[in-house]
Design a protein around this motif. Structure first.
Motif, PDB file in Angstrom:
ATOM      1  N   PHE A   1       0.825  -1.206   0.000  1.00  0.00           N
ATOM      2  CA  PHE A   1       0.000   0.000   0.000  1.00  0.00           C
ATOM      3  C   PHE A   1       0.859   1.256   0.000  1.00  0.00           C
ATOM      4  N   VAL A   2       1.927   1.259   0.814  1.00  0.00           N
ATOM      5  CA  VAL A   2       2.798   2.435   0.895  1.00  0.00           C
ATOM      6  C   VAL A   2       3.468   2.700  -0.447  1.00  0.00           C
ATOM      7  N   VAL A   3       3.978   1.652  -1.081  1.00  0.00           N
ATOM      8  CA  VAL A   3       4.643   1.821  -2.377  1.00  0.00           C
ATOM      9  C   VAL A   3       3.653   2.272  -3.433  1.00  0.00           C
ATOM     10  N   TYR A   4       2.497   1.632  -3.500  1.00  0.00           N
ATOM     11  CA  TYR A   4       1.515   1.934  -4.549  1.00  0.00           C
ATOM     12  C   TYR A   4       1.000   3.370  -4.443  1.00  0.00           C
ATOM     13  N   ASN A   5       0.628   3.777  -3.232  1.00  0.00           N
ATOM     14  CA  ASN A   5       0.091   5.120  -3.046  1.00  0.00           C
ATOM     15  C   ASN A   5       1.197   6.168  -2.956  1.00  0.00           C
ATOM     16  N   GLY A   6       2.279   5.852  -2.239  1.00  0.00           N
ATOM     17  CA  GLY A   6       3.352   6.821  -2.080  1.00  0.00           C
ATOM     18  C   GLY A   6       4.075   7.108  -3.376  1.00  0.00           C
ATOM     19  N   ALA A   7       4.361   6.051  -4.150  1.00  0.00           N
ATOM     20  CA  ALA A   7       5.054   6.263  -5.424  1.00  0.00           C
ATOM     21  C   ALA A   7       4.185   7.065  -6.380  1.00  0.00           C
ATOM     22  N   GLY A   8       2.877   6.811  -6.363  1.00  0.00           N
ATOM     23  CA  GLY A   8       1.980   7.584  -7.211  1.00  0.00           C
ATOM     24  C   GLY A   8       1.986   9.060  -6.860  1.00  0.00           C
ATOM     25  N   LEU A   9       1.956   9.365  -5.567  1.00  0.00           N
ATOM     26  CA  LEU A   9       2.012  10.766  -5.128  1.00  0.00           C
ATOM     27  C   LEU A   9       3.341  11.405  -5.513  1.00  0.00           C
ATOM     28  N   LEU A  10       4.440  10.656  -5.357  1.00  0.00           N
ATOM     29  CA  LEU A  10       5.757  11.192  -5.698  1.00  0.00           C
ATOM     30  C   LEU A  10       5.875  11.470  -7.186  1.00  0.00           C
ATOM     31  N   ILE A  11       5.398  10.543  -8.016  1.00  0.00           N
ATOM     32  CA  ILE A  11       5.466  10.735  -9.466  1.00  0.00           C
ATOM     33  C   ILE A  11       4.672  11.963  -9.882  1.00  0.00           C
ATOM     34  N   ASN A  12       3.459  12.121  -9.335  1.00  0.00           N
ATOM     35  CA  ASN A  12       2.638  13.271  -9.698  1.00  0.00           C
ATOM     36  C   ASN A  12       3.239  14.575  -9.190  1.00  0.00           C
ATOM     37  N   ALA A  13       3.883  14.529  -8.007  1.00  0.00           N
ATOM     38  CA  ALA A  13       4.530  15.740  -7.494  1.00  0.00           C
ATOM     39  C   ALA A  13       5.684  16.164  -8.402  1.00  0.00           C
ATOM     40  N   VAL A  14       6.468  15.182  -8.854  1.00  0.00           N
ATOM     41  CA  VAL A  14       7.572  15.494  -9.764  1.00  0.00           C
ATOM     42  C   VAL A  14       7.043  16.022 -11.096  1.00  0.00           C
ATOM     43  N   LEU A  15       5.952  15.431 -11.592  1.00  0.00           N
ATOM     44  CA  LEU A  15       5.373  15.900 -12.849  1.00  0.00           C
ATOM     45  C   LEU A  15       4.859  17.324 -12.729  1.00  0.00           C
ATOM     46  N   ARG A  16       4.212  17.628 -11.596  1.00  0.00           N
ATOM     47  CA  ARG A  16       3.718  18.988 -11.405  1.00  0.00           C
ATOM     48  C   ARG A  16       4.867  19.988 -11.343  1.00  0.00           C
ATOM     49  N   TRP A  17       5.989  19.572 -10.750  1.00  0.00           N
ATOM     50  CA  TRP A  17       7.139  20.463 -10.689  1.00  0.00           C
ATOM     51  C   TRP A  17       7.810  20.616 -12.046  1.00  0.00           C
ATOM     52  N   TRP A  18       7.900  19.505 -12.789  1.00  0.00           N
ATOM     53  CA  TRP A  18       8.587  19.530 -14.077  1.00  0.00           C
ATOM     54  C   TRP A  18       7.706  20.118 -15.175  1.00  0.00           C
ATOM     55  N   ALA A  19       6.432  19.737 -15.170  1.00  0.00           N
ATOM     56  CA  ALA A  19       5.500  20.209 -16.197  1.00  0.00           C
ATOM     57  C   ALA A  19       4.150  20.476 -15.538  1.00  0.00           C
ATOM     58  N   PRO A  20       3.911  21.687 -15.083  1.00  0.00           N
ATOM     59  CA  PRO A  20       2.662  21.981 -14.355  1.00  0.00           C
ATOM     60  C   PRO A  20       1.403  21.688 -15.158  1.00  0.00           C
ATOM     61  N   GLU A  21       1.478  21.742 -16.476  1.00  0.00           N
ATOM     62  CA  GLU A  21       0.283  21.504 -17.288  1.00  0.00           C
ATOM     63  C   GLU A  21       0.028  20.015 -17.542  1.00  0.00           C
ATOM     64  N   ALA A  22       0.937  19.160 -17.098  1.00  0.00           N
ATOM     65  CA  ALA A  22       0.788  17.720 -17.356  1.00  0.00           C
ATOM     66  C   ALA A  22      -0.366  17.142 -16.538  1.00  0.00           C
ATOM     67  N   ALA A  23      -1.066  16.180 -17.130  1.00  0.00           N
ATOM     68  CA  ALA A  23      -2.178  15.527 -16.449  1.00  0.00           C
ATOM     69  C   ALA A  23      -1.646  14.524 -15.430  1.00  0.00           C
ATOM     70  N   PRO A  24      -2.371  14.321 -14.323  1.00  0.00           N
ATOM     71  CA  PRO A  24      -1.935  13.333 -13.322  1.00  0.00           C
ATOM     72  C   PRO A  24      -1.851  11.939 -13.927  1.00  0.00           C
ATOM     73  N   THR A  25      -0.939  11.136 -13.411  1.00  0.00           N
ATOM     74  CA  THR A  25      -0.749   9.773 -13.905  1.00  0.00           C
ATOM     75  C   THR A  25      -0.882   8.783 -12.757  1.00  0.00           C
ATOM     76  N   ASP A  26      -1.261   7.566 -13.093  1.00  0.00           N
ATOM     77  CA  ASP A  26      -1.410   6.501 -12.103  1.00  0.00           C
ATOM     78  C   ASP A  26      -0.179   5.601 -12.129  1.00  0.00           C
ATOM     79  N   PHE A  27       0.238   5.189 -10.947  1.00  0.00           N
ATOM     80  CA  PHE A  27       1.364   4.264 -10.840  1.00  0.00           C
ATOM     81  C   PHE A  27       0.865   2.862 -11.163  1.00  0.00           C
ATOM     82  N   SER A  28       1.582   2.170 -12.022  1.00  0.00           N
ATOM     83  CA  SER A  28       1.161   0.845 -12.468  1.00  0.00           C
ATOM     84  C   SER A  28       1.095  -0.130 -11.297  1.00  0.00           C
TER      85      SER A  28
END
Length: 235
Positions: free
Chosen positions: A73-100
């Motif tokens: 649960f920690v990996v699935y939810n935490g990694a998803g939050l981390l990926i989206n946080a990095v995407l928002r920082w790198w490309a604010p207009e990018a759509a949220p993504t789900d961790f596989s």
């Protein structure tokens, strides 16, 4: 009853086989990840540098103390939050993504496998006779040659029984990924039970499939142990 296991719209045979394929793929992909983490953690815990030793022991202590499903649960939810946080920082207009879910399963199960494998490998390394490495240096072997030709084959022989048990445990733990919506064997079994209202039939089938995979793994591991111990005199 056998119609329930047929192919096509009338049965669940194709869904169960697809779930089984995903379960096997998950276990096979997780194994090298876990072994790599295990070797790294074992090397860190045996390092002469205190920070590396603390890192190695800290990793194995934490991961072995957490329930596998909580790690998932920690990996699935935490990694998803981390990926989206990095995407928002790198490309604010990018759509949220789900961790596989498959990637989350590989990472979580690999981390757990690696923590236990590290202790098995550390014990195997510590059981080696230091005189053999000294003999290798005396005849001019490099550190890499000593590791590959003297230390690693013996570590493999000593660690194989323990690693084999960890593989079987990990193979069964793949059933946990069904809780994060990965269509593995266990999830497809639950779906079949929900539709057909035949829990005993499908859960019994799942039990037999997991048992068969474990038996086949034990046969392969026994053959690997015989090969690893060839030429070793039995007491």
């Amino acid at each position: 009853m056998f119609e329930l296991f047929s192919y096509g719209d009338a049965g669940w045979g194709d869904e169960i086989l697809r779930g089984l394929a995903i379960t096997v793929q998950l276990a096979i992909v997780t194994l090298p990840v876990g072994l790599l983490l295990g070797f790294l953690a074992a090397a860190a815990s045996m390092s002469r540098l205190l920070p590396l030793r603390l890192l190695g022991f800290g990793y194995t202590t934490v991961m072995r103390g957490l329930p596998e499903i909580l790690t998932l649960f920690v990996v699935y939810n935490g990694a998803g939050l981390l990926i989206n946080a990095v995407l928002r920082w790198w490309a604010p207009e990018a759509a949220p993504t789900d961790f596989s879910p498959f990637a989350a399963g590989v990472v979580a199960l690999g981390m757990v496998f690696g923590a236990f494998a590290a202790e098995v490998l550390r014990g195997a390394f510590q059981s080696l006779d230091s005189g053999q490495a000294e003999a290798g240096r005396a005849i001019g072997m490099t550190g890499r040659q000593i590791f590959l030709r003297i230390r690693l084959p013996q570590v493999w022989r000593f660690a194989l029984p323990g690693l084999g048990n960890l593989w079987i445990n990990m193979l069964k733990d793949t059933a946990l990924v069904s809780v994060i919506a990965l269509d593995d064997l266990m999830r497809m079994t639950k779906v079949a039970v929900g539709v057909t209202k035949q829990p005993f039939t499908f859960y019994l089938l799942a039990c037999l499939i997991y048992w068969a995979m474990c038996v086949m793994s034990e046969l392969v591991l026994a053959q690997m142990e015989r090969r690893a111990n060839r030429g070793i005199r039995r007491a």
